[in-house]
Design a protein around this motif. Structure first.
Motif, PDB file in Angstrom:
ATOM      1  N   PRO A  68      23.697  29.259  -6.135  1.00  0.00           N
ATOM      2  CA  PRO A  68      23.662  30.089  -5.068  1.00  0.00           C
ATOM      3  C   PRO A  68      22.463  29.897  -4.182  1.00  0.00           C
ATOM      4  N   ILE A  69      22.846  30.189  -2.862  1.00  0.00           N
ATOM      5  CA  ILE A  69      21.954  30.066  -1.626  1.00  0.00           C
ATOM      6  C   ILE A  69      21.143  31.476  -1.431  1.00  0.00           C
ATOM      7  N   TYR A  70      19.777  31.210  -1.250  1.00  0.00           N
ATOM      8  CA  TYR A  70      19.013  32.343  -1.062  1.00  0.00           C
ATOM      9  C   TYR A  70      18.533  32.576   0.179  1.00  0.00           C
ATOM     10  N   LYS A  71      18.426  31.518   1.046  1.00  0.00           N
ATOM     11  CA  LYS A  71      17.942  31.684   2.495  1.00  0.00           C
ATOM     12  C   LYS A  71      18.459  30.601   3.177  1.00  0.00           C
ATOM     13  N   LEU A  72      18.704  30.967   4.513  1.00  0.00           N
ATOM     14  CA  LEU A  72      19.207  30.298   5.617  1.00  0.00           C
ATOM     15  C   LEU A  72      18.440  30.485   6.821  1.00  0.00           C
ATOM     16  N   THR A  73      17.792  29.483   7.438  1.00  0.00           N
ATOM     17  CA  THR A  73      17.233  29.620   8.966  1.00  0.00           C
ATOM     18  C   THR A  73      17.369  28.639   9.699  1.00  0.00           C
ATOM     19  N   PRO A  74      17.603  28.780  10.865  1.00  0.00           N
ATOM     20  CA  PRO A  74      17.804  27.652  11.933  1.00  0.00           C
ATOM     21  C   PRO A  74      16.474  27.369  12.552  1.00  0.00           C
ATOM     22  N   ASN A  75      16.434  26.016  12.964  1.00  0.00           N
ATOM     23  CA  ASN A  75      15.201  25.569  13.883  1.00  0.00           C
ATOM     24  C   ASN A  75      15.054  26.495  15.251  1.00  0.00           C
ATOM     25  N   SER A  76      14.070  26.173  16.054  1.00  0.00           N
ATOM     26  CA  SER A  76      14.196  26.999  17.225  1.00  0.00           C
ATOM     27  C   SER A  76      15.092  26.319  18.423  1.00  0.00           C
ATOM     28  N   ALA A  77      15.412  24.976  18.180  1.00  0.00           N
ATOM     29  CA  ALA A  77      16.354  24.666  18.942  1.00  0.00           C
ATOM     30  C   ALA A  77      18.043  24.802  18.634  1.00  0.00           C
ATOM     31  N   GLY A  78      18.066  25.352  17.316  1.00  0.00           N
ATOM     32  CA  GLY A  78      19.420  25.464  17.005  1.00  0.00           C
ATOM     33  C   GLY A  78      19.918  24.159  16.406  1.00  0.00           C
ATOM     34  N   THR A  79      19.148  23.222  16.309  1.00  0.00           N
ATOM     35  CA  THR A  79      19.941  21.752  15.909  1.00  0.00           C
ATOM     36  C   THR A  79      20.091  21.619  14.294  1.00  0.00           C
ATOM     37  N   LEU A  80      18.930  22.090  13.846  1.00  0.00           N
ATOM     38  CA  LEU A  80      18.830  22.029  12.273  1.00  0.00           C
ATOM     39  C   LEU A  80      19.006  23.556  11.591  1.00  0.00           C
ATOM     40  N   LEU A  81      19.492  23.395  10.401  1.00  0.00           N
ATOM     41  CA  LEU A  81      19.650  24.618   9.648  1.00  0.00           C
ATOM     42  C   LEU A  81      19.079  24.291   8.038  1.00  0.00           C
ATOM     43  N   ALA A  82      17.991  24.994   7.927  1.00  0.00           N
ATOM     44  CA  ALA A  82      17.419  24.931   6.695  1.00  0.00           C
ATOM     45  C   ALA A  82      18.142  25.835   5.561  1.00  0.00           C
ATOM     46  N   SER A  83      18.552  25.312   4.195  1.00  0.00           N
ATOM     47  CA  SER A  83      19.086  26.185   3.433  1.00  0.00           C
ATOM     48  C   SER A  83      18.466  26.069   2.277  1.00  0.00           C
ATOM     49  N   GLY A  84      18.153  27.256   1.563  1.00  0.00           N
ATOM     50  CA  GLY A  84      17.621  27.060   0.270  1.00  0.00           C
ATOM     51  C   GLY A  84      18.185  28.045  -0.935  1.00  0.00           C
ATOM     52  N   GLY A  85      18.013  27.441  -2.326  1.00  0.00           N
ATOM     53  CA  GLY A  85      18.642  28.383  -3.346  1.00  0.00           C
ATOM     54  C   GLY A  85      17.979  27.902  -4.538  1.00  0.00           C
ATOM     55  N   LEU A  86      19.019  28.249  -5.525  1.00  0.00           N
ATOM     56  CA  LEU A  86      18.694  27.731  -6.929  1.00  0.00           C
ATOM     57  C   LEU A  86      18.443  26.369  -6.926  1.00  0.00           C
ATOM     58  N   ASP A  87      19.296  25.449  -6.188  1.00  0.00           N
ATOM     59  CA  ASP A  87      19.285  24.080  -6.669  1.00  0.00           C
ATOM     60  C   ASP A  87      18.417  23.355  -5.389  1.00  0.00           C
ATOM     61  N   GLY A  88      17.502  24.005  -4.764  1.00  0.00           N
ATOM     62  CA  GLY A  88      16.606  23.400  -3.815  1.00  0.00           C
ATOM     63  C   GLY A  88      16.717  23.607  -2.607  1.00  0.00           C
ATOM     64  N   THR A  89      16.323  22.748  -1.697  1.00  0.00           N
ATOM     65  CA  THR A  89      16.286  22.877  -0.094  1.00  0.00           C
ATOM     66  C   THR A  89      17.204  21.869   0.401  1.00  0.00           C
ATOM     67  N   PHE A  90      18.059  21.981   1.515  1.00  0.00           N
ATOM     68  CA  PHE A  90      18.862  21.098   2.132  1.00  0.00           C
ATOM     69  C   PHE A  90      18.518  21.271   3.653  1.00  0.00           C
ATOM     70  N   ILE A  91      18.674  20.385   4.426  1.00  0.00           N
ATOM     71  CA  ILE A  91      18.321  20.444   5.897  1.00  0.00           C
ATOM     72  C   ILE A  91      19.584  19.862   6.756  1.00  0.00           C
ATOM     73  N   TRP A  92      20.169  20.661   7.464  1.00  0.00           N
ATOM     74  CA  TRP A  92      21.335  20.168   7.878  1.00  0.00           C
ATOM     75  C   TRP A  92      21.277  19.992   9.569  1.00  0.00           C
ATOM     76  N   GLN A  93      21.987  18.848  10.016  1.00  0.00           N
ATOM     77  CA  GLN A  93      22.350  18.497  11.416  1.00  0.00           C
ATOM     78  C   GLN A  93      23.505  19.801  11.558  1.00  0.00           C
ATOM     79  N   VAL A  94      23.215  20.718  12.572  1.00  0.00           N
ATOM     80  CA  VAL A  94      24.335  21.586  12.730  1.00  0.00           C
ATOM     81  C   VAL A  94      25.590  20.987  13.456  1.00  0.00           C
ATOM     82  N   GLN A  95      25.452  20.246  14.588  1.00  0.00           N
ATOM     83  CA  GLN A  95      26.543  19.601  15.197  1.00  0.00           C
ATOM     84  C   GLN A  95      27.652  18.845  14.377  1.00  0.00           C
ATOM     85  N   LYS A  96      26.891  18.263  13.187  1.00  0.00           N
ATOM     86  CA  LYS A  96      27.537  17.247  12.290  1.00  0.00           C
ATOM     87  C   LYS A  96      28.113  17.937  11.034  1.00  0.00           C
ATOM     88  N   GLY A  97      27.346  18.942  10.695  1.00  0.00           N
ATOM     89  CA  GLY A  97      27.588  19.629   9.325  1.00  0.00           C
ATOM     90  C   GLY A  97      27.062  18.807   8.139  1.00  0.00           C
TER      91      GLY A  97
END
Length: 85
Positions: A7-36
């Motif tokens: 499960p994911i508990y938190k999602l937050t984009p950076n100020s430019a909207g180019t990165l998305l951080a997701s965090g949950g039970l299995d840790g933290t991921f940082i995503w490139q939004v355009q590429k997914g």
């Protein structure tokens, strides 16, 4: 966006909207939004606990933001991008 297996508990984009951080039970991921696709970031060992808080902290002139990560075990961690994505 494929990465989390728990499960994911938190999602937050950076100020430019180019990165998305997701965090949950299995840790933290940082995503490139355009590429997914996730960025290669240092793993936050599971001993620190599930990610329960995420916040982007602007750097000078809005470059190289840091991601503050909080965990259920009371740890606070910082990740900073060191180059262009």
């Amino acid at each position: 966006f494929v990465g989390h297996t728990e499960p994911i508990y938190k999602l937050t984009p950076n100020s430019a909207g180019t990165l998305l951080a997701s965090g949950g039970l299995d840790g933290t991921f940082i995503w490139q939004v355009q590429k997914g696709t996730p960025l290669k970031v240092p793993p936050f060992p599971s001993v620190r606990g599930s990610t329960t808080a995420l916040c982007w902290v602007p750097g000078p002139n809005d470059h190289f933001e840091c991601l503050a990560v909080g965990t259920c075990n009371g740890f606070a961690l910082l990740w900073r991008q060191t180059g262009d994505v």
